[in-house]
Structure formats: structure tokens, C-alpha cells
Design a protein around this motif. Structure first.
Motif, PDB file in Angstrom:
ATOM      1  N   ASN A 197       0.861  -1.175   0.000  1.00 57.92           N
ATOM      2  CA  ASN A 197       0.000   0.000   0.000  1.00 57.92           C
ATOM      3  C   ASN A 197       0.895   1.221   0.000  1.00 57.92           C
ATOM      4  O   ASN A 197       2.082   1.136  -0.346  1.00 57.92           O
ATOM      5  N   ASP A 198       0.362   2.344   0.428  1.00 51.43           N
ATOM      6  CA  ASP A 198       1.144   3.563   0.430  1.00 51.43           C
ATOM      7  C   ASP A 198       1.137   4.191   1.821  1.00 51.43           C
ATOM      8  O   ASP A 198       1.136   5.408   1.955  1.00 51.43           O
ATOM      9  N   PHE A 199       1.069   3.352   2.849  1.00 50.94           N
ATOM     10  CA  PHE A 199       1.096   3.870   4.219  1.00 50.94           C
ATOM     11  C   PHE A 199       2.434   4.562   4.473  1.00 50.94           C
ATOM     12  O   PHE A 199       3.481   4.082   4.031  1.00 50.94           O
ATOM     13  N   SER A 200       2.372   5.686   5.193  1.00 51.40           N
ATOM     14  CA  SER A 200       3.604   6.422   5.446  1.00 51.40           C
ATOM     15  C   SER A 200       3.727   6.758   6.934  1.00 51.40           C
ATOM     16  O   SER A 200       2.853   6.437   7.733  1.00 51.40           O
ATOM     17  N   GLY A 201       4.835   7.403   7.278  1.00 55.06           N
ATOM     18  CA  GLY A 201       5.069   7.765   8.672  1.00 55.06           C
ATOM     19  C   GLY A 201       5.716   6.621   9.436  1.00 55.06           C
ATOM     20  O   GLY A 201       6.215   5.665   8.846  1.00 55.06           O
ATOM     21  N   ASN A 219       5.563  -0.356   1.676  1.00 52.38           N
ATOM     22  CA  ASN A 219       4.830   0.870   1.923  1.00 52.38           C
ATOM     23  C   ASN A 219       5.853   1.993   1.917  1.00 52.38           C
ATOM     24  O   ASN A 219       6.945   1.840   1.363  1.00 52.38           O
ATOM     25  N   ASN A 220       5.534   3.084   2.553  1.00 54.27           N
ATOM     26  CA  ASN A 220       6.453   4.227   2.574  1.00 54.27           C
ATOM     27  C   ASN A 220       6.710   4.599   4.035  1.00 54.27           C
ATOM     28  O   ASN A 220       6.586   5.741   4.422  1.00 54.27           O
ATOM     29  N   LEU A 221       7.046   3.581   4.845  1.00 54.74           N
ATOM     30  CA  LEU A 221       7.197   3.792   6.283  1.00 54.74           C
ATOM     31  C   LEU A 221       8.639   4.157   6.623  1.00 54.74           C
ATOM     32  O   LEU A 221       9.572   3.762   5.934  1.00 54.74           O
TER      33      LEU A 221
HETATM   34  C1  LIG Z   1       6.818   8.874   1.172  1.00 53.62           C
HETATM   35  O1  LIG Z   1       6.444   9.715   2.256  1.00 53.62           O
HETATM   36  C2  LIG Z   1       7.046  11.008   2.263  1.00 53.62           C
HETATM   37  C3  LIG Z   1       6.563  11.730   3.489  1.00 53.62           C
HETATM   38  O2  LIG Z   1       6.680  10.937   4.606  1.00 53.62           O
HETATM   39  C4  LIG Z   1       6.661  11.755   0.984  1.00 53.62           C
HETATM   40  O3  LIG Z   1       7.323  12.982   0.946  1.00 53.62           O
HETATM   41  C5  LIG Z   1       7.047  10.923  -0.221  1.00 53.62           C
HETATM   42  O4  LIG Z   1       6.585  11.550  -1.391  1.00 53.62           O
HETATM   43  C6  LIG Z   1       6.444   9.528  -0.143  1.00 53.62           C
HETATM   44  N1  LIG Z   1       6.922   8.727  -1.236  1.00 53.62           N
HETATM   45  C7  LIG Z   1       6.098   7.997  -1.987  1.00 53.62           C
HETATM   46  C8  LIG Z   1       6.758   7.214  -3.072  1.00 53.62           C
HETATM   47  O5  LIG Z   1       4.900   7.974  -1.824  1.00 53.62           O
END
Ligand SMILES: *[C@@H]1O[C@H](CO)[C@@H](O)[C@H](O)[C@H]1NC(C)=O
Ligand SMILES: *[C@@H]1O[C@H](CO)[C@@H](O)[C@H](O)[C@H]1NC(C)=O
Length: 625
Positions: A197-201, A219-221
Motif C-alpha cells: 500500500n502507500d502507508f507512510s510515517g 509501503n512508505n514507512l
Molecule cells: C513517502 O512519504 C514522504 C513523506 O513521509 C513523501 O514525501 C514521499 O513523497 C512519499 N513517497 C512515496 C513514493 O509515496
């Protein structure tokens, strides 16, 4: 009563009249029918078999309890289209909705929120999109799998309010935002899958004691893996270079601490492996000694018992007649392959090892000088009073050849004993596979493999039954189903029961025998079906057929459990990771229950059992989506 009182009374009676409720009931039924037909119109596929002229509860994939639809299960049902509003509002008793591996697109209908009784929701591998806030109303959900769709939402915290969740799979969607802290509330959670997915943080510090399976890969953790999640392997956190700690690269602020403790750690790192190594060495030595002693003991008893007949055997052994009379003193071979023949002396010279003591005799493993291994079954007391009958029984056993049957290679009938000789090429029995070592060294016995075993053994038994109206196996149990390396199943020991001379009272102990069996030498095909049903239940629950703690048998125990509890309470915990296949497991469990009906006439015949098990696989072949 005065006239005015009478009128009031009459109105009162009309208000309380039961007729309107009956009309209500009919109305509900027609609502249900309308709702299901709306679904049919929208999705087609297997719902096209639904026919207004029959009761909806008999329709394919529909299950009812007391006239209420409680389950819709149409996995891989070729359903294509969008689910409109106006379906689920009338299906508020629904407990399970399984429409995975279909081609359903569009958003979740908002009236799904009325299904507050829903426990199992399987929507994986479709093309659903949009947000999932409607799921927040389904407070009784236990298993939720919506993986491999196109759901998108930047806030999935509503899921944290579903306190009964045991398995949650949101994998392979387009979810973004942070992994909510509220997931900490899901104290029953066993598996949490959020990969692709695209979960971040940062990953929140989830304190989930029951969590066995966790995946946030791709994801983007960022940041460090919280302590409580550090026991999960690297493959739970793939594809995120800025994540650290646990099984991953050490975090910056932790590197220093590491060097401080290095000396003690290094010391332990040297001492512990040394101790373990010594222990293993000791254990191996002990094991070798014991094994050698046991092997030589087994061989001695073998030699002792047979010495009386050896001389006679030696004289006639070379003739190697291919037909045997009841008192023949030679090994009689059924397999014409000359390279696999050997004589009695060679057999007695072979190094033998006791494999086990079964109901009818002892089994040895014998390594012949020619380099191949056979399993030798020695029967204790064999009835040879009727030589013709004995011979025809043996011959019919020798004729049974099937890919799922351990073939009888040869037999020997001496004065003292009867030997049945089989190929030895199996890694062990189903019983050992199910109940053998649990814990670290164990290779998981997953659903795929178990279904494979169920199909294979059903094939073997159905074949035996097909060879004659009264031909049965006679002693079906998990220790008589052998497995190859690839988990193919081979039925063994078929027909041995008929050779035993004393009609020893059926041993009720193991719990495989149907209640109507009074003579172990005469076991009907229906009694075989009962035993096979027990095998299926054991395969799914990993529980012994007789449950000594409660003096109950396995089928009765399964029947005592509520259907909606089956998945979490009845199935072997090792199967929980295959929860997406719950539908299939339930079908197999139902087949097992049908086989173990008390009354023989209510049990299906083996060919039907086989067909139903094979259908499990055929019904869920994924459509191209
Ligand atoms: C990943 O998350 C950061 C912020 O935490 C964001 O700036 C970046 O664009 C994200 N990268 C992707 C590939 O979604
Ligand atoms: C997690 O998911 C990824 C991607 O699907 C997979 O490669 C990985 O093996 C999974 N890890 C575990 C522990 O299941």
C-alpha cells in the motif's frame, strides 16, 4: 360489556391479531428474494442459477438459519459488475459474505452497514474501489480480507473499532496516510497484513499479544521498528530503506549502545554455541547407540520366529512360483519386475528396524542387500483353515493397483507367521505429520497440502470400494495413510483385517470405528466411510478422534460447536494463516460430518465423498481478474 366497550375491545383485538405479523414474515421473505434477485441482475455469473420458483435458501451459495439468509458464499463465482444499493438492507442477518476471486468493481454499497451481524467478510481479489468507512459499522467482524482490490483512503482508523477482528488483510490496495494507533485496540488480532500500500510515517507501537503474522512490506514507512514488533522477520518489512531496528539495519541512536555491550554479548556468543554443540554431540551419540541396539533386537526376533521355516523355505525358494497355496513356503511376488525380487533368506539377512506395532501385527523396515527398502508387516494369528478362501483373498489384494494405494509386493505364509511385504518409500504417516513435532523444526502443514492428502486418500479408498461390492479397507486411520515427500497420500494396510483369526472385539480405543462394527474382520464400506470421516475431521482439527478429557468423540465435539465459531475454535491453529481458504475448509468439514453420521444409511458412498472433495478445488479456480 357496553356497546362502546365492545368496540374498543374489537379494535384492541384487531391490533393484537397475529395475522399482520404473518404478513410481515411473508413481506420479509419477498424482500429477501427481491434483494437477492437485484444482486443476480447486477452480477450474473453463478447467481444466474438462482430461480424464483424455488426457495432462496436452496439457491447456490446461500445458507439460511430459520428462514434468514446467514451466508452468501460465491467465491470464484464469475460475478462481474457493481453491487447496487438495495441488496444488503434486507439481508441484515448475514454472518458470512464471501465473494472473493470475482470481478466485482465500484464502491462498497452504503447499505452494507445494515449487516451488523457480519463475522466473515471476504472481498479479496476483486476490483472494488473507493473508501471503506462503511466497514466501521460491522462491529462483529472476525475475519476481514479486502486485499488485492483498488480501495483507497487516507484514514483507515475506523477499522480500529472492530474489536473482535482476528484476521485483517488490507494488503495490495491504495491505502495511504499513517497506520492508525487505534489498531492497538484490536486485542484479538492474529494477523495484520498491510503490505503493498502507500502507508507512510512511523509504525505505531502496537501491543498486540496474539499477533502471529505481520506484514507492512512495500509501503512508505520510516523510522525505527517498535520493540513489540521486532520479533517479526525482515520479510515483514521489505522494500523500505529508511526503516531500521529489529531484524533490519540498526538505528543510528542504537549503534552506540551496542558497542558498550559488545564484550558481554561476544562472550555469550562464544559460550552458548559451544554448549549447544556439545549437547548435540552427546545426543547424537546416545541416539546412534539406541538405534543400533533396537535394530539388532528387531532382527533377532525376526530370525528367531522364522528359523523353523527357513530350511523349508531355502529348498523351495528358488522356484519362486507366482501363485501360492495357503501353506506355501516361498515368498510369492505380485510385482512381475524381476529386479525387485528377493528371497526369504535375503529378507532375513536384511537389517531391520521396528517401525511400529499396529492393530494386527508389527511392521519392520528392512534394507535389502540389493539396495532397496521394503516394509514387512508380520501378522500375529492368521486364519488359514480355509485354504481356497485364503488364497482368493490374497489374490484379490495382489490385484489391487492404484496410484494412491501402497501396493502389496509379496507375501509369505509360514507355519508360524504371515508376512506382507510392501514398498517402502514414504516419509511417514499422516498421523505423524499431524501430531509430530510442533514448534521450531516443524514444516507447516498448510491447507493446500492437507486438501491434497484428503483427495489422494479418498481416491485410494474409492478405488478399493470400486473393486467389489463388499470390498472394504477395514482399518482406515491416519497412521494407515502414508505420505510421500511431495505430500501425496497412499492408503496402506487395506484388507489385512480379514486375515486375523480371532474376531477380537473391536478396539473402541482409537475412535475410528463406526459403532455398528462388531467383528473387525467384517467391516462394511459404510463403516469405512465413517472411519474416513474421522480422518478428515482429524486432518482439519488436528485433534485425536477420542477426546479423553470429555469422553466425547471428535464428530460430536465438532457438532457441539457453533458454525460461526468453526474457523477460530475448530480448525487447527496452523490453518489460521490460510484464512482466505476458510470456505474450502468448511466444505471439507461438512463432508467429514456427513461421513460420520451415526446411521450407516445416512452416510454418503465413497465415490460421492471423492467427487465432493474434488469439487472443492474445482469450485474455486480463480477467474481471470
Ligand atoms: C513517502 O512519504 C514522504 C513523506 O513521509 C513523501 O514525501 C514521499 O513523497 C512519499 N513517497 C512515496 C513514493 O509515496
Ligand atoms: C510480506 O509481503 C511481501 C510482499 O507481498 C512478501 O514478499 C513477503 O514475503 C511477506 N512477508 C511475510 C513475512 O509474509
Amino acid at each position: 360489556m357496553t356497546p362502546s366497550n365492545l368496540i374498543v375491545f374489537a379494535i384492541f383485538v384487531i391490533l393484537l391479531n397475529p395475522i399482520p405479523t404473518q404478513v410481515d414474515g411473508q413481506k420479509e421473505q419477498s424482500d429477501i428474494i427481491e434483494a437477492l434477485l437485484t444482486l443476480q441482475k447486477a452480477l450474473g455469473g453463478k447467481t444466474n442459477t438462482w430461480d424464483r420458483s424455488t426457495a432462496p435458501c436452496s439457491w447456490k451459495g446461500i445458507r439460511c438459519v430459520e428462514g434468514e439468509v446467514t451466508e452468501i458464499r460465491l467465491p470464484g463465482g464469475s460475478l462481474i459488475g457493481v453491487i447496487p444499493n438495495g441488496v444488503f438492507g434486507s439481508l441484515s442477518s448475514l454472518r458470512a459474505l464471501s465473494i472473493h476471486d470475482d470481478a466485482i468493481v465500484g464502491p462498497l454499497p452504503s447499505d452494507l452497514a445494515s449487516c451488523v451481524q457480519l463475522r466473515y467478510l471476504y472481498l479479496h481479489r476483486n476490483g472494488f474501489e473507493g473508501d471503506i468507512s462503511v466497514l466501521g459499522s460491522l462491529k462483529k467482524l472476525i475475519n476481514l480480507d479486502i486485499s488485492q482490490n483498488k480501495f483507497s483512503s487516507d484514514d483507515v482508523s475506523t477499522i480500529g473499532s472492530l474489536r473482535d477482528l482476528a484476521n485483517l488483510n488490507l494488503g495490495s490496495n491504495e491505502f495511504s496516510g499513517s497506520i492508525p494507533e487505534s489498531f492497538s485496540e484490536l486485542q484479538n488480532l492474529r494477523s495484520l497484513l498491510l503490505e503493498n500500500n502507500d502507508f507512510s510515517g512511523v509504525i505505531p507501537d502496537l501491543d498486540l499479544r496474539n499477533l502471529k503474522s505481520f506484514n507492512v512490506s512495500y509501503n512508505n514507512l520510516t523510522g525505527s521498528v517498535p520493540n513489540k514488533l521486532r520479533s517479526f522477520p525482515e520479510t515483514s518489512f521489505l522494500g523500505m530503506s529508511s526503516l531500521c531496528g529489529g531484524s533490519l539495519q540498526p538505528c543510528e541512536d542504537e549503534k552506540e549502545k551496542k558497542t558498550d555491550k559488545l564484550s558481554i554479548k561476544q562472550l555469550l556468543g562464544i559460550i552458548i554455541p559451544c554448549i549447544i554443540f556439545l549437547l548435540i554431540l552427546l545426543f547424537l551419540l546416545l541416539f546412534c547407540c539406541l538405534r543400533r541396539r533396537r535394530a539388532s533386537q528387531a532382527k533377532e526376533t525376526d530370525l528367531e520366529a522364522s528359523s523353523a521355516t527357513t530350511t523349508a523355505a531355502r529348498r523351495s525358494v528358488n522356484s519362486n512360483a507366482s501363485t501360492g497355496s495357503a501353506s506355501s513356503k516361498v515368498l510369492v511376488f505380485f510385482d512381475p519386475d524381476p529386479t525387485k525380487k528377493f528371497d526369504l533368506e535375503e529378507l532375513l539377512r536384511a537389517s531391520a528396524e521396528v517401525l511400529g506395532k499396529g492393530t494386527f501385527g508389527t511392521t519392520y523396515k528392512a534394507l535389502l542387500e540389493q539396495g532397496f527398502t521394503v516394509a514387512v508387516k508380520r501378522l500375529r494369528s492368521v486364519d488359514v483353515s480355509d485354504a481356497t478362501a485364503f488364497r482368493s483373498k490374497i489374490e484379490s489384494l495382489g490385484k489391487m493397483v492404484h496410484p494412491n494405494l501402497v501396493p502389496l509386493r509379496a507375501f509369505y505364509n509360514g507355519r508360524e507367521e504371515t508376512l506382507f511385504i510392501y514398498d517402502f518409500m514414504y516419509v511417514g504417516s499422516l498421523s505423524a505429520r499431524l501430531h509430530g513435532t510442533r514448534g521450531s523444526g516443524r514444516i507447516p502443514f498448510n491447507w493446500e497440502a492437507r486438501l491434497e492428502v484428503a483427495i489422494g486418500s479418498a481416491c485410494g479408498i474409492a478405488y478399493i470400494h470400486s473393486t467389489g461390492e463388499t470390498t472394504s479397507h477395514g482399518n482406515i486411520k491416519t497412521s494407515n495413510i502414508l505420505l510421500s515427500e511431495e505430500c501425496s497420500a497412499f492408503v496402506s494396510d487395506h484388507g489385512l483385517n480379514q486375515f486375523v483369526s480371532d474376531s477380537s472385539a473391536p478396539s473402541r480405543g482409537p475412535g475410528y470405528q463406526a459403532a455398528e462394527v462388531t467383528d473387525t474382520r467384517r467391516v462394511s464400506q459404510k463403516a469405512d466411510v465413517y472411519s474416513f470421516g474421522i480422518v478428515l475431521l482429524e486432518l482439519l482439527t488436528c485433534k485425536a478422534p477420542v477426546m479423553n478429557d470429555e469422553c466425547r468423540d471428535l464428530p460430536r465435539w465438532v457438532r457441539s460447536m457453533k458454525r460461526e465459531e468453526w474457523f477460530n475454535e475448530v480448525f487447527d491453529s496452523e490453518l489460521l494463516r490460510d484464512h482466505a481458504m476458510e470456505d474450502e475448509m468448511i466444505v471439507l468439514l461438512e463432508i467429514g460430518l456427513d461421513c460420520t453420521e451415526q446411521h450407516p444409511d445416512k452416510r454418503p458412498v465413497m465415490s460421492d465423498v471423492l467427487r465432493r472433495i474434488q469439487d472443492i478445488r474445482n469450485a474455486t479456480v480463480s477467474p481471470p481478474y
